[in-house]
Design a protein around this motif. Sequence first.
Motif, PDB file in Angstrom:
ATOM      1  N   ARG A   1       7.552 -83.510 -12.320  1.00  0.00           N
ATOM      2  CA  ARG A   1       6.340 -84.103 -11.258  1.00  0.00           C
ATOM      3  C   ARG A   1       5.636 -83.019 -10.400  1.00  0.00           C
ATOM      4  O   ARG A   1       5.288 -83.171  -9.690  1.00  0.00           O
ATOM      5  N   ASN A   2       6.105 -81.787 -10.859  1.00  0.00           N
ATOM      6  CA  ASN A   2       5.528 -80.755  -9.890  1.00  0.00           C
ATOM      7  C   ASN A   2       6.355 -80.571  -8.675  1.00  0.00           C
ATOM      8  O   ASN A   2       5.778 -80.015  -7.617  1.00  0.00           O
ATOM      9  N   GLY A   3       7.591 -81.066  -8.832  1.00  0.00           N
ATOM     10  CA  GLY A   3       8.583 -81.160  -7.580  1.00  0.00           C
ATOM     11  C   GLY A   3       8.561 -79.508  -7.158  1.00  0.00           C
ATOM     12  O   GLY A   3       8.996 -78.863  -7.915  1.00  0.00           O
ATOM     13  N   TRP A   4       8.466 -79.433  -5.783  1.00  0.00           N
ATOM     14  CA  TRP A   4       8.404 -77.783  -5.270  1.00  0.00           C
ATOM     15  C   TRP A   4       9.804 -77.359  -5.349  1.00  0.00           C
ATOM     16  O   TRP A   4      10.762 -77.976  -4.769  1.00  0.00           O
ATOM     17  N   ASP A   5      10.138 -76.208  -5.858  1.00  0.00           N
ATOM     18  CA  ASP A   5      11.354 -75.559  -5.984  1.00  0.00           C
ATOM     19  C   ASP A   5      11.027 -74.024  -5.657  1.00  0.00           C
ATOM     20  O   ASP A   5      10.138 -73.605  -5.671  1.00  0.00           O
ATOM     21  N   ALA A   6      12.453 -73.261  -5.738  1.00  0.00           N
ATOM     22  CA  ALA A   6      12.178 -71.782  -5.555  1.00  0.00           C
ATOM     23  C   ALA A   6      11.589 -71.272  -6.493  1.00  0.00           C
ATOM     24  O   ALA A   6      10.661 -70.230  -6.292  1.00  0.00           O
ATOM     25  N   ASP A   7      11.569 -71.558  -7.886  1.00  0.00           N
ATOM     26  CA  ASP A   7      10.896 -70.809  -8.838  1.00  0.00           C
ATOM     27  C   ASP A   7       9.346 -71.217  -8.787  1.00  0.00           C
ATOM     28  O   ASP A   7       8.480 -70.177  -9.055  1.00  0.00           O
TER      29      ASP A   7
ATOM     30  N   ASP B   1      11.279 -80.897  -4.816  1.00  0.00           N
ATOM     31  CA  ASP B   1      11.874 -81.461  -6.014  1.00  0.00           C
ATOM     32  C   ASP B   1      13.395 -81.991  -5.417  1.00  0.00           C
ATOM     33  O   ASP B   1      13.930 -81.780  -4.724  1.00  0.00           O
ATOM     34  N   LEU B   2      13.434 -83.090  -6.000  1.00  0.00           N
ATOM     35  CA  LEU B   2      14.542 -84.223  -5.477  1.00  0.00           C
ATOM     36  C   LEU B   2      16.091 -83.413  -5.810  1.00  0.00           C
ATOM     37  O   LEU B   2      16.897 -83.522  -4.830  1.00  0.00           O
ATOM     38  N   ALA B   3      16.222 -82.586  -6.790  1.00  0.00           N
ATOM     39  CA  ALA B   3      17.627 -81.784  -6.773  1.00  0.00           C
ATOM     40  C   ALA B   3      17.561 -80.777  -5.406  1.00  0.00           C
ATOM     41  O   ALA B   3      18.584 -80.642  -5.055  1.00  0.00           O
ATOM     42  N   ARG B   4      16.489 -80.180  -5.304  1.00  0.00           N
ATOM     43  CA  ARG B   4      16.393 -79.205  -4.045  1.00  0.00           C
ATOM     44  C   ARG B   4      16.684 -80.116  -2.907  1.00  0.00           C
ATOM     45  O   ARG B   4      17.507 -79.523  -1.972  1.00  0.00           O
ATOM     46  N   LEU B   5      16.149 -81.066  -2.793  1.00  0.00           N
ATOM     47  CA  LEU B   5      16.320 -82.126  -1.496  1.00  0.00           C
ATOM     48  C   LEU B   5      17.811 -82.389  -1.230  1.00  0.00           C
ATOM     49  O   LEU B   5      18.496 -82.395  -0.261  1.00  0.00           O
ATOM     50  N   ALA B   6      18.301 -82.692  -2.545  1.00  0.00           N
ATOM     51  CA  ALA B   6      19.945 -83.159  -2.450  1.00  0.00           C
ATOM     52  C   ALA B   6      20.535 -81.847  -2.298  1.00  0.00           C
ATOM     53  O   ALA B   6      21.700 -82.140  -1.207  1.00  0.00           O
ATOM     54  N   ARG B   7      20.534 -80.809  -2.452  1.00  0.00           N
ATOM     55  CA  ARG B   7      21.351 -79.517  -2.231  1.00  0.00           C
ATOM     56  C   ARG B   7      21.295 -79.260  -0.684  1.00  0.00           C
ATOM     57  O   ARG B   7      21.965 -78.982   0.088  1.00  0.00           O
ATOM     58  N   LEU B   8      19.996 -79.459  -0.089  1.00  0.00           N
ATOM     59  CA  LEU B   8      19.614 -79.286   1.210  1.00  0.00           C
ATOM     60  C   LEU B   8      20.349 -80.296   2.242  1.00  0.00           C
ATOM     61  O   LEU B   8      20.393 -80.125   3.375  1.00  0.00           O
ATOM     62  N   ALA B   9      20.418 -81.423   1.724  1.00  0.00           N
ATOM     63  CA  ALA B   9      21.117 -82.561   2.422  1.00  0.00           C
ATOM     64  C   ALA B   9      22.718 -82.320   2.756  1.00  0.00           C
ATOM     65  O   ALA B   9      23.332 -83.116   3.328  1.00  0.00           O
ATOM     66  N   ALA B  10      23.114 -81.770   1.689  1.00  0.00           N
ATOM     67  CA  ALA B  10      24.687 -81.331   1.742  1.00  0.00           C
ATOM     68  C   ALA B  10      24.952 -80.588   3.237  1.00  0.00           C
ATOM     69  O   ALA B  10      24.508 -79.793   3.496  1.00  0.00           O
ATOM     70  N   PRO B  11      26.180 -80.967   3.647  1.00  0.00           N
ATOM     71  CA  PRO B  11      26.832 -80.450   4.954  1.00  0.00           C
ATOM     72  C   PRO B  11      26.899 -78.769   4.928  1.00  0.00           C
ATOM     73  O   PRO B  11      27.221 -78.430   3.719  1.00  0.00           O
TER      74      PRO B  11
END
Length: 264
Positions: free
Chosen positions: A25-31, A66-76
């Motif tokens: 869905r064109n979620g924003w990520d580093a690439d 991007d949801l995968a990016r958000l999940a990584r950023l939410a990690a402690p």
Amino acid sequence: MSDAVLADLDADGVLTLTFNRPERRNGWDADLHTAYSEHVVAAAGDPQVRAVVVTGAGSTFCPGADLARLARLAAPGATLPRNPTEHLRTFPKPMIAAINGACAGIGLVLALFCHVRFAAEGAKFATSFARRGLPAEYGIAWLLPRMIGHENALDLMLSGRTIDAAEAQRLGLVSRVVPGADVVTAAQAYARDIAVNCAPHAVAAIIEQVHEAGHSSYEAALDRAWERVTTFIGGPDLREGFTAYVEERAPRFRPYPEPPQQPG
């Protein structure tokens, strides 16, 4: 360059950049950030590019991170890289957003960096940050109040609520709302009119003037306007603009200057 962003330059100098992650869905990520930045920097220095249209592949513009990016950023212990955005905010040529669908979070900021925004009738907008447990990112707390006023900006940022294209237009977030099937072609037609009929050097000066005026007094902006206009008086663009108008023909203005040669 990466195919995360597609680039198409037409014969009139209108470059269409398309976020190309429809499967996400064109979620924003580093690439996506890297590819878009590379295209924007290249377009700024390419004299063949006279205007840029930005849109998204599929049914969305950019709904945020991007949801995968958000999940990584939410990690402690996670950290957020500080990606530069000034080259997007101060792009020196007309940049028009063709918002074909969901536009939220960083996607909304990217749209705000554009000079003019067209929206599809079905497009939805949200700041989203507060609803994801985040403060206002990417300078939107500076951008949004200057565009739609403090109360409207605070309303959208504090609530993170979703608004439709009609409300976005009422607030001044977008200037045109068109049928979804027409949003890209409408934005391209607008960009093409600028590319064909407006002097590139004058357009670049106007964009810079507007950025400068946001940080100055009226008196300073007026003085700067006199300085700039003086450099155009008696010049080739004014002569061509006047002659083309009198002769009722398309103007042949000077192109954007060639980028400086890099030492080899």
